[in-house]
Design a protein around this motif. Structure first.
Motif, PDB file in Angstrom:
ATOM      1  N   THR A 126       6.121   7.653 -13.709  1.00  0.00           N
ATOM      2  CA  THR A 126       6.253   8.898 -14.492  1.00  0.00           C
ATOM      3  C   THR A 126       5.945   8.591 -15.948  1.00  0.00           C
ATOM      4  O   THR A 126       5.223   9.328 -16.626  1.00  0.00           O
ATOM      5  CB  THR A 126       7.693   9.448 -14.378  1.00  0.00           C
ATOM      6  N   TYR A 156      10.778   9.473  -7.907  1.00  0.00           N
ATOM      7  CA  TYR A 156      10.232   9.422  -6.545  1.00  0.00           C
ATOM      8  C   TYR A 156      10.008   7.970  -6.123  1.00  0.00           C
ATOM      9  O   TYR A 156       9.414   7.181  -6.853  1.00  0.00           O
ATOM     10  CB  TYR A 156       8.908  10.193  -6.441  1.00  0.00           C
ATOM     11  N   GLN A 157      10.486   7.642  -4.931  1.00  0.00           N
ATOM     12  CA  GLN A 157      10.199   6.337  -4.333  1.00  0.00           C
ATOM     13  C   GLN A 157       9.852   6.574  -2.882  1.00  0.00           C
ATOM     14  O   GLN A 157      10.494   7.402  -2.219  1.00  0.00           O
ATOM     15  CB  GLN A 157      11.427   5.440  -4.423  1.00  0.00           C
ATOM     16  N   SER A 169      -3.049  -1.797  -3.149  1.00  0.00           N
ATOM     17  CA  SER A 169      -3.287  -0.616  -3.992  1.00  0.00           C
ATOM     18  C   SER A 169      -4.072  -1.026  -5.225  1.00  0.00           C
ATOM     19  O   SER A 169      -3.928  -2.155  -5.704  1.00  0.00           O
ATOM     20  CB  SER A 169      -1.964  -0.020  -4.467  1.00  0.00           C
ATOM     21  N   GLY A 182       0.822  -1.216   0.000  1.00  0.00           N
ATOM     22  CA  GLY A 182       0.000   0.000   0.000  1.00  0.00           C
ATOM     23  C   GLY A 182       0.854   1.264   0.000  1.00  0.00           C
ATOM     24  O   GLY A 182       2.082   1.212   0.097  1.00  0.00           O
ATOM     25  N   ILE A 183       0.169   2.411  -0.114  1.00  0.00           N
ATOM     26  CA  ILE A 183       0.863   3.693  -0.213  1.00  0.00           C
ATOM     27  C   ILE A 183       0.230   4.656   0.794  1.00  0.00           C
ATOM     28  O   ILE A 183      -0.988   4.845   0.769  1.00  0.00           O
ATOM     29  CB  ILE A 183       0.702   4.274  -1.642  1.00  0.00           C
TER      30      ILE A 183
HETATM   31  P1  ADP Z   1       9.815   2.237  -9.097  1.00  0.00           P
HETATM   32  O1  ADP Z   1      10.726   1.977 -10.232  1.00  0.00           O
HETATM   33  O2  ADP Z   1      10.508   2.602  -7.837  1.00  0.00           O
HETATM   34  O3  ADP Z   1       8.782   1.185  -8.911  1.00  0.00           O
HETATM   35  P2  ADP Z   1       7.593   3.910  -9.897  1.00  0.00           P
HETATM   36  O4  ADP Z   1       7.610   5.275 -10.502  1.00  0.00           O
HETATM   37  O5  ADP Z   1       7.003   2.820 -10.704  1.00  0.00           O
HETATM   38  O6  ADP Z   1       9.093   3.582  -9.514  1.00  0.00           O
HETATM   39  O7  ADP Z   1       6.858   4.000  -8.502  1.00  0.00           O
HETATM   40  C1  ADP Z   1       7.212   5.025  -7.593  1.00  0.00           C
HETATM   41  C2  ADP Z   1       6.976   4.579  -6.169  1.00  0.00           C
HETATM   42  O8  ADP Z   1       5.569   4.454  -5.945  1.00  0.00           O
HETATM   43  C3  ADP Z   1       7.547   3.218  -5.846  1.00  0.00           C
HETATM   44  O9  ADP Z   1       8.911   3.282  -5.514  1.00  0.00           O
HETATM   45  C4  ADP Z   1       6.691   2.825  -4.646  1.00  0.00           C
HETATM   46  O10 ADP Z   1       7.168   3.455  -3.497  1.00  0.00           O
HETATM   47  C5  ADP Z   1       5.312   3.415  -5.012  1.00  0.00           C
HETATM   48  N1  ADP Z   1       4.450   2.403  -5.665  1.00  0.00           N
HETATM   49  C6  ADP Z   1       4.149   2.294  -6.980  1.00  0.00           C
HETATM   50  N2  ADP Z   1       3.283   1.279  -7.216  1.00  0.00           N
HETATM   51  C7  ADP Z   1       3.004   0.735  -6.024  1.00  0.00           C
HETATM   52  C8  ADP Z   1       2.177  -0.361  -5.592  1.00  0.00           C
HETATM   53  N3  ADP Z   1       1.439  -1.082  -6.445  1.00  0.00           N
HETATM   54  N4  ADP Z   1       2.143  -0.627  -4.258  1.00  0.00           N
HETATM   55  C9  ADP Z   1       2.866   0.106  -3.379  1.00  0.00           C
HETATM   56  N5  ADP Z   1       3.676   1.136  -3.719  1.00  0.00           N
HETATM   57  C10 ADP Z   1       3.750   1.448  -5.022  1.00  0.00           C
END
Ligand code: ADP
Length: 421
Positions: A383, A365-366, A406, A351-352
């Motif tokens: 992005t 962003y992570q 999510s 989750g987020i």
């Molecule tokens: P990454 O390459 O780190 O996955 P993204 O741009 O795809 O980069 O996602 C950015 C951030 O959003 C992730 O690092 C994570 O923290 C959060 N995130 C994305 N999708 C999910 C998901 N399905 N569940 C939880 N967190 C997520």
């Protein structure tokens, strides 16, 4: 606090025509070229008049602060919102109503309401699934908000969301010379970043293509030329090269200044999702997450750029699996919705947190940005997804609950949008 009561003295109730007039006026202003601050204030003033309210306030930011107010007792913009109905509406992400402060003593009106305030409603203002503010209204009458009023006020909140999104309040007002210089430097950095990304991508892609070519030559040399272990090892190397190429491709499509041009074609959605899942399963052979692809109507189609939409789905699927626990399940759906195709990627993962929902689409962003973080990635996937959705004139939003999972939603127009024809 209680449920909405449709019963209320008729004299205070704006009739259907007055409601429609209000919505019509705000919609017209929202698409006009009037400055958005003016549109916003006028929209609030007209709402105040139509419903005979005591005060309307809009809050935004984290923590929520007062951004705009019409009526009531003037307060300073930026004042923190006290514990009360608006904070609850923000936390619960739904409309909250107090019918009568005198009957419900644990609730108090906000400080910017006058002594006359008797009822209050707080409505989340959301854009693409994320909260951008709270609309808070006080009425001088007990039971001052009927069900029909709440419907209209909900629509007002939706229109305000679009105005906020158009002219984001997060944007810096470039007024002083220092701010102007800082703004210019930021733009220069942004261009520099795009330039570096493009160059790095190019420099990496050329040798990678060469490596891939040689590997394929070796693998094509007939079954006798290689021992089975060697063949297996080379296939694994091929897969990893594909991974690196995919990362490089993501960065290429990132440059904020480049136009993301689309090659429109008719796409059968079920086939496209099938290809994505197959490619994903090929690459993630050791995954311990179950993919549950819901049946897609055979004739469900859309016009779009197939490569880009495949990449969009791949990135969302990749994240859903990456952030899932072992043994978790990821559900993928696509269905027709009005003039759109609605894609859904649902996971049961980490989750987020709500306050980060708006940031995950930003470049690099992570949520866990530490070097010891558990999950790989560059913070680019979303992005890219966002840019592809924008280029197709679609919409993306996310619902999420920490430790529950999510759900990413994408709406893509089924036909080529008018302005792209
Ligand atoms: P990454 O390459 O780190 O996955 P993204 O741009 O795809 O980069 O996602 C950015 C951030 O959003 C992730 O690092 C994570 O923290 C959060 N995130 C994305 N999708 C999910 C998901 N399905 N569940 C939880 N967190 C997520």
């Amino acid at each position: 606090m209680s449920d909405v009561n449709p019963m209320r003295p008729a004299a205070y109730q704006p009739d259907e025509r007055a409601r429609l007039r209000l919505i019509g006026e705000i919609s017209k202003m929202a698409v006009s070229d009037l400055p958005s601050a003016r549109v916003f204030t006028t929209a609030l003033e007209r709402t105040l008049q139509t419903f005979g309210l005591d005060v309307i306030a809009v809050y935004a930011g984290e923590p929520l602060t007062l951004r705009m107010q019409v009526g009531g007792v003037p307060a300073r913009s930026g004042t923190a919102v006290p514990v009360g109905l608006a904070l609850l509406a923000a936390a619960e992400r739904k409309v909250m109503l107090v019918k009568d402060f005198r009957a419900e003593e644990r609730w108090a009106p906000p400080p910017w309401a006058s002594n006359a305030a008797r009822a209050e409603v707080a409505i989340p203002i959301a854009y693409r699934g994320r909260r951008v503010g709270i609309l808070d209204l006080c009425s001088p009458r007990a039971d001052g908000f009927a069900e029909a009023d709440l419907d209209t006020l909900g629509t007002v909140a939706e229109l305000l969301a679009v105005i906020i999104a158009q002219e984001s309040w997060g944007r810096v007002e470039v007024s002083s010379p220092e701010l102007q210089r800082a703004y210019q430097r930021l733009q220069e950095f942004s261009e520099l970043k795009a330039h570096i990304l493009r160059n790095v991508s190019h420099e990496l892609r050329t040798p990678l293509t060469l490596i891939k070519g040689h590997l394929e030559l070796l693998l094509d040399d007939g079954p006798q030329a290689l021992l089975s272990e060697q063949r297996k090892a080379l296939l694994a190397v091929c897969d990893r090269v594909d991974d690196i190429v995919a990362i490089v491709d993501r960065t290429v499509s990132l440059s904020p200044t480049d136009d993301l041009s689309l090659a429109y074609e008719r796409i059968l959605v079920g086939d496209l999702l099938g290809e994505v899942v197959e490619a994903f399963e090929r690459r993630a052979r050791d995954s311990v997450v179950t993919l549950n692809v819901q049946p897609v109507a055979r004739d469900l189609y859309l016009y779009g750029d197939a490569d880009k939409i495949r990449q969009l789905c791949y990135n969302l699927l990749d994240n859903s699996v990456k952030f899932s626990p072992n043994g978790g399940q990821v559900t993928i759906q696509a269905q027709s919705e009005g003039d759109n195709v609605h894609f859904i990627f649902a996971d049961q993962g980490i989750g987020i947190p709500e306050r980060q929902l708006s940031q995950i689409f930003e470049t690099f962003y992570q949520i866990d940005g530490s070097t010891t973080r558990r999950f790989g990635g560059l913070g680019l996937g979303l992005t890219v997804v966002n840019r592809i959705v924008d280029a197709h004139k679609g919409e993306i939003w996310v619902e999420s609950e920490v430790d529950r999972g999510s759900v990413f939603h994408v709406l893509l127009p089924q036909n080529v949008p008018q302005e792209q024809r």
